[in-house]
Scaffold this active site. Sequence first.
Site, PDB file in Angstrom:
ATOM      1  N   ASN A 103       0.874  -1.181   0.000  1.00 56.89           N
ATOM      2  CA  ASN A 103       0.000   0.000   0.000  1.00 56.89           C
ATOM      3  C   ASN A 103       0.906   1.225   0.000  1.00 56.89           C
ATOM      4  OD1 ASN A 103      -1.802   2.039   0.481  1.00 56.89           O
ATOM      5  ND2 ASN A 103      -2.387   1.345   2.541  1.00 56.89           N
ATOM      6  N   LYS A 105       0.168   4.307  -0.406  1.00 57.75           N
ATOM      7  CA  LYS A 105      -0.455   5.517   0.170  1.00 57.75           C
ATOM      8  C   LYS A 105      -0.179   6.734  -0.725  1.00 57.75           C
ATOM      9  CE  LYS A 105      -0.257   3.298   4.650  1.00 57.75           C
ATOM     10  NZ  LYS A 105      -0.200   3.404   6.087  1.00 57.75           N
ATOM     11  N   HIS A 123      -9.679   1.433   4.773  1.00 57.58           N
ATOM     12  CA  HIS A 123      -8.418   1.582   5.495  1.00 57.58           C
ATOM     13  C   HIS A 123      -8.626   2.550   6.663  1.00 57.58           C
ATOM     14  CE1 HIS A 123      -4.305   2.692   6.415  1.00 57.58           C
ATOM     15  NE2 HIS A 123      -3.942   1.585   5.807  1.00 57.58           N
ATOM     16  N   GLU A 128      -6.958   4.916   7.725  1.00 62.06           N
ATOM     17  CA  GLU A 128      -6.714   6.331   7.393  1.00 62.06           C
ATOM     18  C   GLU A 128      -7.937   6.935   6.699  1.00 62.06           C
ATOM     19  OE1 GLU A 128      -2.981   5.638   5.422  1.00 62.06           O
ATOM     20  OE2 GLU A 128      -2.113   5.117   7.357  1.00 62.06           O
ATOM     21  N   GLU A 161      -5.911  -4.708  10.482  1.00 64.96           N
ATOM     22  CA  GLU A 161      -4.874  -3.700  10.702  1.00 64.96           C
ATOM     23  C   GLU A 161      -5.160  -2.939  11.991  1.00 64.96           C
ATOM     24  OE1 GLU A 161      -2.760  -2.654   6.799  1.00 64.96           O
ATOM     25  OE2 GLU A 161      -4.436  -1.297   7.014  1.00 64.96           O
ATOM     26  N   GLY A 190       2.204   2.219  10.803  1.00 63.37           N
ATOM     27  CA  GLY A 190       3.220   3.262  10.668  1.00 63.37           C
ATOM     28  C   GLY A 190       3.899   3.623  11.972  1.00 63.37           C
ATOM     29  N   SER A 232       2.952  -2.191  10.457  1.00 67.74           N
ATOM     30  CA  SER A 232       4.386  -2.350  10.720  1.00 67.74           C
ATOM     31  C   SER A 232       4.907  -3.744  10.367  1.00 67.74           C
ATOM     32  CB  SER A 232       4.709  -1.981  12.174  1.00 67.74           C
ATOM     33  OG  SER A 232       4.397  -0.608  12.410  1.00 67.74           O
TER      34      SER A 232
HETATM   35  P1  PGA Z   1       2.578   0.230   7.690  1.00 66.69           P
HETATM   36  O1  PGA Z   1       1.136   0.491   7.024  1.00 66.69           O
HETATM   37  O2  PGA Z   1       3.075  -1.089   7.124  1.00 66.69           O
HETATM   38  O3  PGA Z   1       3.417   1.386   7.285  1.00 66.69           O
HETATM   39  O4  PGA Z   1       2.361   0.149   9.171  1.00 66.69           O
HETATM   40  C1  PGA Z   1       0.234  -0.548   6.797  1.00 66.69           C
HETATM   41  C2  PGA Z   1      -1.033  -0.031   6.185  1.00 66.69           C
HETATM   42  O5  PGA Z   1      -1.472   1.073   6.548  1.00 66.69           O
HETATM   43  O6  PGA Z   1      -1.638  -0.689   5.311  1.00 66.69           O
END
Ligand code: PGA
Length: 259
Positions: A12, A14, A102, A104, A174, A180, A219
């Site tokens: 992903n 982003k 997601h 976000e 998630e 992140g 992560s």
């Molecule tokens: P990350 O993000 O691996 O940077 O923690 C995962 C995601 O948001 O899909």
Amino acid sequence: MARTRRAFFCGNWKLNGTIAESLALATDVRNGVASLREVDVAVAPSFTALHAVAKRLQQDGVDGPVMVAAQDCFWEEKGAFTGAVAPSQLADVGCKLVILGHSERRQLFGELDAAVNLKSRAALRAGLTPIICVGETLAERDAGETLGRIQAQLDGALADMTDAELERIVIAYEPVWAIGTGRNATPGQAQEVHRFIRTRVAMRAPAVAPKLRILYGGSVKPDNIRALMAEEDVDGGLVGGASLSAESFIRLVKEGSAS
Ligand code: PGA
């Protein structure tokens, strides 16, 4: 022990990357995973790079080893919806999948479970595979509300789907506190929620649940994916930060699909 479900890793990206940067990253990923047979791989660039990346990843008009996913879509097919992108438009540019719900999107753009449901069903109608994300916040985990939260998100997102539709979706667990942050869920924490999700789906679609792929996200790195994949109900990863470098994403896919 042989996997019962084919491993699947989706990067992903982003809000990152020009078209040129996205093409370079996608090409490196394709070259790095092309020889792997026991795994499905996808990358999710920004909308602006989807078409170019999808064209690059097709070989002579035939699908290559890396699929393209979008990071969101709308639920209507056309009309006065300024700024929105329809699932059929994503299919038109070569997408096979779309990430939906997601955290976000939920936190920053106010997306609710009902919207995730409408988007997922529209994506299915357009022939796309929705990767539906669920996950609890740290406050919810600390309050002992993790499974209740997951259940509500899952039931909301999957409402009114037929068994045939459920068979075509992918779920990503998630935990919001792990995205992140460098703090991933332990394999045991992931397994507990993944098992819960599979059991919940089994209650309405017993034949589908054993085939449902449930990805872990938050992560995920090359050096923690093996332990996560050793859990029975962890079938792959939705990878943010570690997918922005071809070297680390390729290593992660190899590690994750080796076990
Ligand atoms: P990350 O993000 O691996 O940077 O923690 C995962 C995601 O948001 O899909």
